[in-house]
Design a protein around this motif. Structure first.
Motif, mmCIF file in Angstrom:
data_model
loop_
_atom_site.group_PDB
_atom_site.id
_atom_site.type_symbol
_atom_site.label_atom_id
_atom_site.label_comp_id
_atom_site.label_asym_id
_atom_site.label_seq_id
_atom_site.Cartn_x
_atom_site.Cartn_y
_atom_site.Cartn_z
ATOM 1 N N ARG A 267 0.814 -1.221 0.000
ATOM 2 C CA ARG A 267 0.000 0.000 0.000
ATOM 3 C C ARG A 267 0.849 1.272 0.000
ATOM 4 N NH1 ARG A 267 -3.104 -3.195 3.922
ATOM 5 N NH2 ARG A 267 -1.936 -2.152 5.576
ATOM 6 N N GLY A 268 2.182 1.143 0.092
ATOM 7 C CA GLY A 268 3.049 2.312 0.090
ATOM 8 C C GLY A 268 3.112 3.016 1.419
ATOM 9 N N GLU A 269 2.765 2.328 2.520
ATOM 10 C CA GLU A 269 2.799 2.934 3.845
ATOM 11 C C GLU A 269 4.177 2.750 4.472
ATOM 12 O OE1 GLU A 269 -0.380 0.926 5.761
ATOM 13 O OE2 GLU A 269 -1.935 1.842 4.509
ATOM 14 N N ALA A 270 4.333 3.242 5.686
ATOM 15 C CA ALA A 270 5.624 3.181 6.370
ATOM 16 C C ALA A 270 6.064 1.732 6.569
ATOM 17 C CB ALA A 270 5.520 3.888 7.713
ATOM 18 N N VAL A 271 7.355 1.487 6.334
ATOM 19 C CA VAL A 271 7.941 0.157 6.501
ATOM 20 C C VAL A 271 8.682 0.120 7.826
ATOM 21 C CG1 VAL A 271 9.622 -1.466 5.581
ATOM 22 C CG2 VAL A 271 8.124 -0.228 4.033
ATOM 23 N N THR A 272 8.418 -0.929 8.635
ATOM 24 C CA THR A 272 9.046 -1.085 9.945
ATOM 25 C C THR A 272 9.600 -2.500 10.064
ATOM 26 O OG1 THR A 272 7.042 -1.900 11.032
ATOM 27 C CG2 THR A 272 7.309 0.494 10.888
ATOM 28 N N GLU A 355 -0.094 -11.777 10.037
ATOM 29 C CA GLU A 355 -1.250 -10.910 10.263
ATOM 30 C C GLU A 355 -1.195 -9.689 9.355
ATOM 31 O OE1 GLU A 355 -3.788 -12.537 13.376
ATOM 32 O OE2 GLU A 355 -3.977 -10.850 11.976
ATOM 33 N N GLU A 356 -2.335 -9.318 8.802
ATOM 34 C CA GLU A 356 -2.376 -8.155 7.905
ATOM 35 C C GLU A 356 -2.084 -6.866 8.657
ATOM 36 O OE1 GLU A 356 -5.254 -6.094 4.531
ATOM 37 O OE2 GLU A 356 -5.828 -7.967 5.499
ATOM 38 N N ASP A 357 -2.599 -6.752 9.868
ATOM 39 C CA ASP A 357 -2.369 -5.569 10.685
ATOM 40 C C ASP A 357 -1.020 -5.707 11.390
ATOM 41 O OD1 ASP A 357 -4.228 -3.985 13.434
ATOM 42 O OD2 ASP A 357 -2.347 -3.447 12.418
ATOM 43 N N PRO A 358 -0.060 -4.799 11.145
ATOM 44 C CA PRO A 358 1.259 -4.927 11.791
ATOM 45 C C PRO A 358 1.171 -4.993 13.316
ATOM 46 C CG PRO A 358 1.322 -3.261 10.060
ATOM 47 C CD PRO A 358 -0.114 -3.646 10.226
ATOM 48 N N ALA A 359 0.168 -4.345 13.894
ATOM 49 C CA ALA A 359 0.049 -4.329 15.353
ATOM 50 C C ALA A 359 -0.299 -5.696 15.916
ATOM 51 C CB ALA A 359 -1.006 -3.306 15.775
ATOM 52 N N ARG A 360 -0.827 -6.602 15.082
ATOM 53 C CA ARG A 360 -1.224 -7.928 15.544
ATOM 54 C C ARG A 360 -0.140 -8.983 15.287
ATOM 55 N NH1 ARG A 360 -6.537 -8.736 16.631
ATOM 56 N NH2 ARG A 360 -6.436 -10.897 15.918
ATOM 57 N N ARG A 361 0.920 -8.589 14.577
ATOM 58 C CA ARG A 361 2.026 -9.521 14.350
ATOM 59 C C ARG A 361 2.918 -9.614 15.585
ATOM 60 N NH1 ARG A 361 3.712 -6.421 9.084
ATOM 61 N NH2 ARG A 361 1.701 -6.574 8.030
ATOM 62 N N TYR A 362 3.917 -10.482 15.496
ATOM 63 C CA TYR A 362 4.945 -10.470 16.524
ATOM 64 C C TYR A 362 5.583 -9.076 16.548
ATOM 65 C CZ TYR A 362 4.766 -15.556 17.024
ATOM 66 O OH TYR A 362 4.370 -16.839 17.266
ATOM 67 N N PRO A 363 5.756 -8.488 17.719
ATOM 68 C CA PRO A 363 6.339 -7.140 17.771
ATOM 69 C C PRO A 363 7.775 -7.083 17.250
ATOM 70 C CG PRO A 363 5.274 -7.709 19.855
ATOM 71 C CD PRO A 363 5.335 -8.956 19.048
ATOM 72 N N SER A 364 8.478 -8.215 17.285
ATOM 73 C CA SER A 364 9.855 -8.245 16.812
ATOM 74 C C SER A 364 10.181 -9.626 16.283
ATOM 75 C CB SER A 364 10.822 -7.887 17.948
ATOM 76 O OG SER A 364 10.833 -8.929 18.910
ATOM 77 N N VAL A 365 11.252 -9.696 15.501
ATOM 78 C CA VAL A 365 11.717 -11.005 15.022
ATOM 79 C C VAL A 365 12.158 -11.863 16.202
ATOM 80 C CG1 VAL A 365 13.437 -12.171 13.595
ATOM 81 C CG2 VAL A 365 12.380 -10.061 12.791
#
Length: 847
Positions: A267-272, A355-365
């Motif tokens: 979507r061209g949003e911020a990459v983290t 997870e599609e929503d970054p907030a629902r993924r693992y917070p870190s590797v």
């Protein structure tokens, strides 16, 4: 005068940037004025602009994906072979690969400083624009900060004599991680070990405030010693204070690899760092299942793309790989065991990473890595709410040996025995015997699964319609199957699940060979055994119902087929969810049963749902997609929508030939279907050679005793008959009736159709008595097999009405026409050709 290449491409770059800032409608005029008479310059910039919209949606590995012909022409201008040339003190030995910004060479130091082969990445001539040079230097700066055993190291850097920069990196000679795991048949635990090393490398980069942004199998190579290396930080992003100094791509252009990129990247949003977590999840999914986690397709409402989720890993592992391979075999196991391994914690871990929503993924590797470590040591994972039963199960797995001994001790204490040394020895021996018995039981189970899978593969090869290239010669396979069925009549009585599975394998093999009478009892017994062991609500029960229902479809018993397919669909929906491939399969089979019952309006909405499912989850060139289109084509044909039927028929045939070649039963069948539609539309002369070729192929591949051969002979007879060659058509009709009777028996609806078709020729010859005899036989078959209100019954009645009329028995004929029209008008859409044809013949008889 021709502009030098470097100056030319610098000018292209500058004009391209200026044009992008203008409204689309003003760009052409601006460029024509700026380029003047330089048509080559104008064409180069316009080529970039023409591809810019698509590039903004998804750009694969670099500029080459959106520059298209421009980069190709650039490569030709830079076509001088650099092999043997020098880059600083390094001699270029051979080219290893090309990317959007540069070419990678195998190189070696030529000044005697050290003797080591390296990978040297060199900017392409003409690509050394300011933006590309900034990105190249940015990659060098990133690599200089990363020191990790699983990241390819940066050794050196410099510039060539003509000013092009280069990087000197560790040479990694290996396979992409997915290919390495498959070629070495690594088990799931072994794959997880490799993957954890990759996670550690990515976590190291994140600690250095570097987001990779392009993690995918081709950027993870595994060397011969089994050590994975993470490559290509060419489009990485810096976090923190230095982020503002990182190079940026032009507005609207995003560098990514679509099948592995996170939704926010697309979507061209911020990459983290969460974007790299998502990519790692996609790689892990592929390592575990053998298929990609996502497909992407352009949305219909703009330039964005939609990300489409597929199955849970455990569900995906039960399906055939897109390339037709066996995912379980590549993981040194069998499908059922692979699914059990992935079900539960690994499903949860992978889906949380994706997870599609970054907030629902693992917070870190690191947290992803921690959960994988917990899984491997049988501890509760953090991604899953840990109830008491779940934690207890994990505790039991970790301490199985100690708990077995403790249980024996507790039982001894309960009996009031004294804990002497002798009893301790007995306890240890009992524990050892218990563990040995458990190990033997697991080994026996695994061996049974392996043997069953091996035999299933052998019997599956007997299927002439199999999609695997390893199909067996089916002409003598019947005797082989008969021996297996005879053995199963008495064997495996004490192993009901293995017996159920083998009965199912044999039953499906018989069905594929057209031996429906042999298939039905085997599949019925298989289903009964599954029900005895599992009860009614189980996926294996649903699979058994599905197999039996398909035999009912082949026997043209649509009512029986509808009953079992409805039940199978309900079980699968309840246990697997509406998005599972097995649910779509059951829905397709139920739709076929409804269609064969003449209930076309009930079948159509089901097909719409199935088509939508497959559009989003199946490759457009897969056998499953072709099968769905085929059933939809049959519905169009029965509804008189011949344009749609012909379009779909040709599409399916092209797909089958591309996937399996011309000399495959699937291709022969789809060729026959195209010819049938052509003949129905009056293009019989065009259809005849296709029917002859189809018949030739099915005889060659299936032998003479197969239902498809009988049907093909009958179809050719009808075409020749329509062309007025009655003497040529009659022996074909005779062969069709005789062969159908032999392979399908006296009560199959296919025999009714063969008899009615032959009767049509007898009417043309004036042999009305014999024609009427055949039609009455057909009517008896159809009434019993299909039911009194099925359109097939109306068709036969209309045919018999024509014969009675030609005999001068008009009252009987009109009564037959009246009943036929009542059935056909109730079952078919208004204006259907069969209704119109019957009405015309009734009107002719009335005169």
């Amino acid at each position: 005068m021709t502009m030098p290449p470097d100056e030319h491409w610098a000018r292209v770059d500058a004009l391209f940037g200026e044009a992008l800032d203008l409204p689309a409608e003003e760009r052409q005029a601006f460029l024509e004025g700026a380029c003047g008479d330089d048509a080559r310059l104008l064409d180069a910039v316009l080529s970039l602009l023409n591809n810019e919209t698509a590039a903004g949606r998804l750009i694969g590995d670099g500029v080459a994906d959106f520059a298209g012909d421009v980069v190709a022409s650039l490569a030709s201008e830079d076509g001088a072979d650099m092999t043997g040339g020098m880059a600083g003190p390094y001699r270029l030995v051979r080219e290893l690969g090309r990317g959007g910004m540069g070419t990678v060479f195998l190189a070696e130091r030529a000044d005697g400083e050290f003797d080591k082969r390296v990978a040297l990445k060199l900017v392409k001539r003409g690509m050394d624009t300011d933006e590309i040079l900034r990105r190249f230097q940015f990659e060098r700066r990133i690599l200089a900060t990363l020191e990790h055993p699983n990241i390819a190291r940066l050794y050196d850097g410099g510039a060539t004599a003509d000013g092009r920069p280069y990087l000197v990196m560790e040479l990694v000679e290996g396979e992409r991680i997915t290919d390495y795991c498959d070629s070495h048949r690594l088990s799931v635990p072994e794959r997880l070990d490799l993957f954890r090393a990759v996670c550690a490398a990515v976590q190291h980069a994140h600690q250095k405030l570097v987001v990779h942004r392009d993690i995918k199998p081709s950027n993870i190579l595994v060397a011969a010693d089994g050590v994975p290396k993470l490559l290509d930080f060419g489009i990485a992003t810096l976090l923190g204070d230095d982020a503002g100094n990182a190079p940026h791509t032009r507005t609207g252009v995003r560098l990514l690899t679509p099948d592995y990129a996170a939704p926010e990247q697309v979507r061209g949003e911020a990459v983290t760092t969460a974007s790299d977590v998502h990519a790692l999840g996609a790689v892990l999914y592929e390592l575990l299942t053998g298929r990609r986690a996502f497909q992407r397709r352009a949305a219909t409402d703009g330039d964005s793309t939609r990300l489409l989720r597929v199955l849970r890993p455990s569900a995906a592992a039960g399906e055939t790989a897109p390339d037709g391979g066996d995912p379980a075999a590549a993981r040194s196991t069998v499908p059922a065991r692979l699914q059990r391994t992935l079900r539960g914690d690994l499903d949860t871990i992978v889906l949380k990473a994706l997870e599609e929503d970054p907030a629902r993924r693992y917070p870190s590797v690191q947290q992803l890595l921690d959960d994988l470590d917990r899984y491997s040591s049988a501890r509760p994972i953090l991604a899953r709410p840990a109830g008491a039963a779940y934690r207890a199960g994990k505790f039991l797995r970790r301490h199985r040996g100690g708990l077995a001994a403790a249980a024996v001790v507790l039982l001894s204490l309960a009996g009031g025995l004294t804990a002497t040394l002798a009893q301790a020895r007995q306890t240890a021996e009992a524990r050892d015997r218990a563990e040995q018995a458990l190990a033997e039981a697991e080994a026996e189970r695994d061996a049974a699964e392996e043997v069953t899978a091996f035999l299933e593969g052998m019997f599956a090869a007997a299927n002439p319609f199999a999609t695997s290239p390893a199909r067996m010669d089916t002409l003598r396979i019947g005797a082989f199957l008969d021996r297996g069925a005879d053995r199963l009549a008495t064997d495996l009585a004490d192993r009901p699940l293995v017996r159920a599975r083998m009965l199912g394998v044999l039953g499906r093999a018989y069905r594929s060979l057209g031996a429906y009478d042999r298939a039905e009892p085997l599949l019925t017994e298989s289903l009964d055994l599954y029900r005895e062991v599992h009860g009614e609500e189980h996926v294996e029960v649903a699979a058994g119902m599905n197999a039996l229902g398909n035999v009912y479809l082949a026997l043209e018993r649509p009512a029986d087929a509808e009953q079992v397919h409805r039940r199978a669909l309900a079980i699968r929906q309840q246990l697997l969810g509406v998005g599972h491939g097995d649910v779509a399969q059951s829905m397709n089979n139920l739709a076929s049963a409804l269609q064969n019952s003449g209930r076309l309006d009930e079948a159509e909405p089901l097909y719409d749902q199935i088509l939508e499912y497959h559009r989003t989850r199946q490759p457009p060139d897969s056998a499953a997609w072709a099968d769905v289109l085929n059933t939809r084509m049959m519905l169009a044909y029965r509804k008189d929508d011949f344009d749609t039927a012909l379009m779909l028929g040709r599409q399916i045939h092209e797909m089958n030939v591309a996937m399996f070649g011309e000399t495959h039963p699937r291709s022969a069948q789809s060729l026959n279907n195209v010819a049938q539609v052509l003949a129905r539309t009056g293009a019989t002369e065009e259809a005849e050679p296709l029917l002859r070729r189809s018949l030739e192929l099915v005889r060659e591949m299936l032998g003479d005793e197969h239902p498809n051969v009988a049907a093909s002979v009958g179809n050719l007879a009808s075409a020749v008959h329509r062309l007025g060659r009655l003497d040529e058509a009659e022996p074909l009709y005779v062969e069709s009736v005789s062969l159908t009777r032999r392979v399908l028996g006296e009560r199959h609806p296919a025999l009714a159709r063969a008899l009615v078709n032959y009767a049509s020729l007898l009417i043309d010859r004036g042999q009305f008595e014999r024609a009427g005899e055949f039609q009455r036989q057909a009517l008896d078959i159809e009434r019993v097999a299909s039911g009194p209100s099925h359109p097939n019954v109306g068709i036969v009645m209309g045919s018999l009405g024509t014969t009675l009329c030609r005999q001068g028995r008009r009252p009987e004929a009109m009564a037959m026409f009246s009943e036929a029209l009542q059935i056909l008008q109730g079952a078919l859409p208004p204006g259907h050709s069969l209704v119109a044809e019957t009405e015309r013949r009734a009107a002719d008889c009335r005169q």
